[in-house]
Scaffold this active site. Structure first.
Site, PDB file in Angstrom:
ATOM      1  N   CYS A 279       0.916  -1.353   0.165  1.00 38.86           N
ATOM      2  CA  CYS A 279      -0.068  -0.052  -0.178  1.00 38.86           C
ATOM      3  C   CYS A 279       0.686   1.245  -0.132  1.00 38.86           C
ATOM      4  O   CYS A 279       0.077   2.131  -0.064  1.00 38.86           O
ATOM      5  CB  CYS A 279      -0.850   0.027   1.423  1.00 38.86           C
ATOM      6  SG  CYS A 279       0.007  -0.079   2.701  1.00 38.86           S
TER       7      CYS A 279
ATOM      8  N   CYS B  67      -0.917  -5.213   6.910  1.00 38.41           N
ATOM      9  CA  CYS B  67      -0.717  -4.123   7.464  1.00 38.41           C
ATOM     10  C   CYS B  67       0.122  -4.388   8.725  1.00 38.41           C
ATOM     11  O   CYS B  67       0.887  -3.551   9.170  1.00 38.41           O
ATOM     12  CB  CYS B  67      -2.018  -3.474   8.076  1.00 38.41           C
ATOM     13  SG  CYS B  67      -3.030  -3.039   6.627  1.00 38.41           S
TER      14      CYS B  67
HETATM   15 FE1  FES Z   1      -1.309   0.535   4.384  1.00 41.88          FE
HETATM   16 FE2  FES Z   1      -2.913  -0.705   6.212  1.00 41.88          FE
HETATM   17  S1  FES Z   1      -3.307  -0.169   4.138  1.00 41.88           S
HETATM   18  S2  FES Z   1      -0.942  -0.227   6.520  1.00 41.88           S
END
Ligand code: FES
Length: 125
Positions: free
Chosen positions: A33, A102
């Site tokens: 992400c 995450c």
């Molecule tokens: Fe990036 Fe959770 S979406 S750390």
């Protein structure tokens, strides 16, 4: 979707911030992400006496890093190195599968901070 523990750590994150004069600092990015996590540790006699975090991450990243800062306190460096992202997620009573990545941020940044500490200790020896 999120457990009560995740919501608690998200709403009241523990140990947010920086440690001035930290003995180890680890920063990692999440390839999934693009979010970033930084963890600071203070080590005394091979035990982690303090741990703080700063993140540009989502709610799950905040909750997992808050949990990790509590889990490592008073652990030896070796014990802390063995804390896995799965152990952190379990301590929070689970994360949704889509959010498991995450939890890597918290565990990876902790391990990077320990590596940094070990590197510095060797340099001093
Ligand atoms: Fe990036 Fe959770 S979406 S750390």
């Amino acid at each position: 979707m999120y457990s009560d523990k995740v919501m608690d750590h998200f709403n009241n994150p523990r140990n947010v911030g920086e440690i001035a004069g930290a003995d180890g600092v680890g920063q990692v990015g999440n390839p999934s992400c693009g979010d970033i996590m930084k963890i600071f540790i203070k080590v005394d006699d091979n035990r982690i006496t303090d741990c703080k975090f700063k993140t540009f991450g989502c709610g799950a990243a905040i909750a997992t890093s808050s949990m990790v800062t509590e889990m490592v306190r008073d652990k030896t460096v070796e014990e802390a190195m063995n804390i896995s992202n799965r152990a952190v997620a379990e301590a929070l009573d689970g994360l949704p599968p889509v959010k498991m990545h995450c939890s890597n941020l918290a565990a990876d940044a902790l391990h990077a901070a320990i590596e940094d500490y070990r590197h510095r200790s060797k340099a001093e020896a």
